[in-house]
Design an enzyme around this catalytic site. Structure first.
Site, short mmCIF file in Angstrom:
data_model
loop_
_atom_site.label_atom_id
_atom_site.label_comp_id
_atom_site.label_asym_id
_atom_site.label_seq_id
_atom_site.Cartn_x
_atom_site.Cartn_y
_atom_site.Cartn_z
N HIS A 98 75.25 -19.97 -16.03
CA HIS A 98 75.61 -21.06 -15.13
C HIS A 98 76.34 -22.17 -15.90
O HIS A 98 75.86 -22.62 -16.94
CB HIS A 98 74.34 -21.64 -14.49
CG HIS A 98 74.60 -22.47 -13.29
ND1 HIS A 98 74.14 -22.15 -12.03
CD2 HIS A 98 75.28 -23.63 -13.13
CE1 HIS A 98 74.52 -23.07 -11.17
NE2 HIS A 98 75.22 -23.99 -11.81
N HIS B 116 77.09 -25.40 -17.41
CA HIS B 116 76.26 -26.59 -17.56
C HIS B 116 76.40 -27.14 -18.98
O HIS B 116 76.92 -26.49 -19.88
CB HIS B 116 74.79 -26.27 -17.30
CG HIS B 116 74.14 -25.46 -18.37
ND1 HIS B 116 74.40 -24.11 -18.56
CD2 HIS B 116 73.24 -25.79 -19.35
CE1 HIS B 116 73.70 -23.65 -19.58
NE2 HIS B 116 73.00 -24.65 -20.08
N ASN C 15 77.48 -26.35 -24.74
CA ASN C 15 77.56 -25.08 -25.46
C ASN C 15 78.11 -24.06 -24.47
O ASN C 15 77.52 -23.86 -23.41
CB ASN C 15 76.19 -24.62 -25.95
CG ASN C 15 75.59 -25.57 -26.97
OD1 ASN C 15 76.31 -26.22 -27.71
ND2 ASN C 15 74.27 -25.63 -27.02
#
Length: 377
Positions: free
Chosen positions: A195, A197, A184
Site C-alpha cells: 500500500h 504510504h 520507504n
C-alpha cells in the site's frame, strides 16, 4: 476548488487518526467510528545507549508482529470492510494515524523515562531509557497498490499539507527534539506493505546525521546551505529549478541515484513553508518521481527523507532539505552496503554524479513530453 480539510478522530484503542481531504474531494465529510474491540497498546519501547558512539538504539520488540506483504483483501491500510477490520474505518483521500507498534511512543512514568536532551547527550555504560516520541503512518491513497509518483497533483498537494501539519503537531509534543517524515518505497528497501504510504518519526533526541550536520555548520563558518544552493545551481547536476525550489544530484553523491531538493529561502522545516512553496514543491516532486520511475522498465526502490532542523535549536542554521536515495545502480543490480560502507561509513560511489544527473534529466524530459502528448486533444 475548495481547501484541504483536516478531520481528527480516534481509533478504538485511543490512537489518533487524522483524515486530510483533497481540495477537490468527492468524499462525504462524515467518517465512521472504529468498530473494533478496544485493545491494549504495546508498552513503549526502550532504547539503549551505544557507549562507543553515544547514539541511542531503540529496541522495539512489538515490531516483530507486523504484517508482511498481505494480500489486498487483508490490507491494514485500506478502508475497513466487514472482511477486513483495518486501521482506517472509512474511505479517505489521505489518512494519518499513530503506528500500532511504534519504535517511539508515549512517555510512561518510571525511573528510566528521559529527563530531557541533556540526559540523553551524556555517555555512560549500561544506560537505558524509554523510547519517548511518536511514530505515525501516512497513507497516500486508499488503493492497495500504486505510488506517490502516480497521484494526481491535488492529492500530492494534500500529502505535502499532511507532512507540514504533522511536523507542527509533533514538534509541539513534550520531549520531542526532531521530526522526520519519510517514505520507504519498494521491497528492495524492505517495505512490508504494498500500500502506498510513508511514515513520520518524532525522536526524543537530535539524530546522529543531524548532529554531524550541526558540527559541519559550526566548522564551516559561513552560510552553508546558501552556499550549497549557489554552488549546485551553477553545476550540470541540476534536475529541476522553480521559483522556490531546486532539485539536483549532489557533488559528492553516495548512492547510484541521489537527489537533493532545497528551498531557495531559509526555512527550518515543512511547517514553516508557505502555500506557494508547497504548491510548487508538489509539482516539481511529482515530475521528479515520475522521472525516477522512467529510468527503467520497473519501478525504482528508494528512500525519500525530509531532513528538518531540530525542534528547539539550530533553527537559523539547519535548512529544510529533501534527500531521495536509491541503491539501484542498473536495471538488475543493487548497491549493497558492504565492508567499507557498513563497517566504516566510508562510501565508494559506483556512478559519477554528473552521469546520474544526465540520466535523470533525460528521464524527466521524456515523462514531460509523454504527458504533454497525452494531454493534447
Amino acid at each position: 476548488m475548495g481547501q484541504i480539510t483536516k478531520r481528527a478522530y480516534r481509533l478504538s484503542d485511543g490512537r489518533d487518526l487524522i483524515y486530510f481531504d483533497d481540495a477537490d474531494t468527492t468524499l462525504d465529510p462524515e467518517r465512521g467510528p472504529d468498530l473494533r474491540e478496544p485493545a491494549a497498546r504495546p508498552l513503549t519501547a526502550t532504547m539503549r545507549q551505544d557507549v562507543l558512539t553515544g547514539e541511542w538504539i531503540s529496541i522495539a520488540a512489538a515490531r516483530q508482529n507486523r504484517v508482511v506483504l498481505p494480500p489486498s483483501h487483508l490490507d491494514p491500510l485500506a478502508p475497513a470492510s466487514p472482511e477486513n477490520p483495518s486501521e482506517i474505518p472509512s474511505l479517505y483521500d489521505v489518512a494519518v494515524f499513530e503506528n500500532k507498534s511504534p519504535s517511539f511512543g508515549p512517555a510512561l512514568s518510571g525511573p528510566d523515562a528521559p529527563e530531557g536532551l541533556a540526559d540523553l547527550v551524556r555517555v555512560g555504560l549500561g544506560r537505558s531509557r524509554q523510547s519517548v516520541g511518536r511514530c505515525e503512518v501516512v497513507c497516500f491513497s486508499p488503493e492497495h497498490t500504486g505510488s506517490l509518483a502516480r497521484l494526481s497533483l491535488s492529492r500530492m498537494r494534500t500529502v505535502v499539507e499532511a507532512w507540514a501539519d504533522r511536523t507542527a503537531a509533533l514538534s509541539a509534543l513534550p520531549g520531542v527534539e526532531q521530526v522526520f517524515p519519510f517514505e520507504n518505497r519498494g521491497e528492495a528497501i524492505g517495505v512490508t506493505l504494498h500500500h502506498p504510504h510513508g511514515q513520520i518519526y518524532a525522536y526524543p533526541y537530535i539524530t546522529p546525521r543531524t548532529a554531524q550536520l550541526i558540527r559541519t555548520i559550526e566548522d564551516y563558518g559561513g552560510n552553508l546551505f546558501e552556499d550549497i544552493l549557489s554552488f549546485e545551481q551553477k553545476s550540470d547536476r541540476v534536475l529541476l529549478r522553480g521559483e522556490h525550489w531546486t532539485a539536483f544530484v549532489p557533488f559528492a553523491a553516495r548512492w547510484p541515484l541521489e537527489v537533493h531538493m532545497l528551498p531557495h529561502r531559509h526555512v527550518p522545516d515543512l511547517a514553516a513553508t508557505t502555500d506557494d512553496e508547497r504548491d510548487e514543491f508538489s509539482r516539481l516532486y511529482s515530475r521528479l518521481l515520475r522521472g525516477v520511475d522512467a529510468l527503467y522498465d520497473t519501478p525504482t526502490p528508494y528512500i525519500s527523507a525530509w531532513h528538518q532542523a531540530p525542534v528547539h535549536s539550530h533553527r537559523e542554521d539547519v535548512r529544510l532539505m529533501l534527500q531521495l536515495t536509491s541503491p539501484r545502480r542498473e536495471e538488475n543490480k543493487l548497491k549493497y552496503l558492504a565492508g567499507s560502507e557498513a563497517a566504516m561509513g566510508a562510501f565508494i560511489a559506483d556512478i559519477p554524479p554528473e552521469t546520474a544527473a544526465a540520466r535523470l534529466r533525460a528521464a524527466i524530459d521524456k515523462v514531460d513530453i509523454d504527458q504533454k502528448a497525452t494531454a493534447q486533444p
